[in-house]
Design a protein around this motif. Structure first.
Motif, PDB file in Angstrom:
ATOM      1  N   LEU A 293       3.698   5.860  -3.159  1.00  0.00           N
ATOM      2  CA  LEU A 293       4.709   6.578  -3.611  1.00  0.00           C
ATOM      3  C   LEU A 293       4.750   6.230  -5.065  1.00  0.00           C
ATOM      4  O   LEU A 293       5.332   7.258  -5.764  1.00  0.00           O
ATOM      5  N   GLY A 294       4.015   5.511  -5.728  1.00  0.00           N
ATOM      6  CA  GLY A 294       3.944   5.305  -7.313  1.00  0.00           C
ATOM      7  C   GLY A 294       5.088   4.748  -7.773  1.00  0.00           C
ATOM      8  O   GLY A 294       5.478   4.929  -9.043  1.00  0.00           O
TER       9      GLY A 294
ATOM     10  N   GLN B  93       0.752  -1.057  -0.116  1.00  0.00           N
ATOM     11  CA  GLN B  93      -0.150  -0.054   0.012  1.00  0.00           C
ATOM     12  C   GLN B  93       0.698   1.187   0.193  1.00  0.00           C
ATOM     13  O   GLN B  93       0.667   2.256  -0.797  1.00  0.00           O
ATOM     14  N   PHE B  94       1.911   1.212   0.796  1.00  0.00           N
ATOM     15  CA  PHE B  94       2.848   2.451   0.812  1.00  0.00           C
ATOM     16  C   PHE B  94       3.591   2.668  -0.634  1.00  0.00           C
ATOM     17  O   PHE B  94       3.639   3.696  -0.876  1.00  0.00           O
TER      18      PHE B  94
END
Length: 147
Positions: A145-146, A140-141
């Motif tokens: 951040l992409g 998810q993180f």
């Protein structure tokens, strides 16, 4: 996306009409922002026997330390919170992201993140506080951040 704005002095309560072909996460986020416009998202916290009102922009990290829920500000000031972490996460909105069962961080205050051992990541905030992003929250993180 094309945006059209109409200013009407007789409009008592602003409203938005969206013309979309499908509901995307970006549109859902825009709706959330528009619906919450004007809602106070300040947090009350305690330190040294006093109650403080803290604006979300001033928050760096919220995490559990033993049995306490602690907020760290931009200037590393430490405050105690009484609301549960999940309520704070909902209240604070999209600028904050959960990185473990016991911590959420202000996404806009990240200095850098790097891979760590055992499949975890480490994030360093702009005020120098370091937190571990656990494996279950890493995907998810990274999406956020992409990368």
């Amino acid at each position: 996306m094309r945006v059209e704005l109409q200013i009407d002095a007789n409009c008592e309560e602003p409203f938005a009409v969206l013309h979309i072909s499908k509901l995307t996460p970006a549109v859902q986020e825009a709706i959330k922002i528009l619906e919450n416009e004007g809602i106070q998202r300040m947090i009350t916290a305690q330190a040294e026997g006093k109650v403080f009102v803290i604006e979300p922009e001033m928050i760096e990290v919220i995490r559990t330390e033993g049995r306490e829920l602690v907020l760290y500000s931009k200037s590393k000031e430490r405050y105690l919170l009484s609301k549960p972490l999940y309520e704070l996460e909902q209240l604070l909105g999209n600028d904050f992201i959960r990185i473990s069962k016991s911590a959420i961080i202000n996404f806009r205050r990240i200095h850098h993140a790097e891979a760590s051992f055992n499949g975890t990541m480490e994030v360093v905030m702009k005020n120098g506080i370091e937190e571990v992003i656990t494996r279950s929250y890493k995907k998810q993180f990274k999406e956020r951040l992409g990368v």
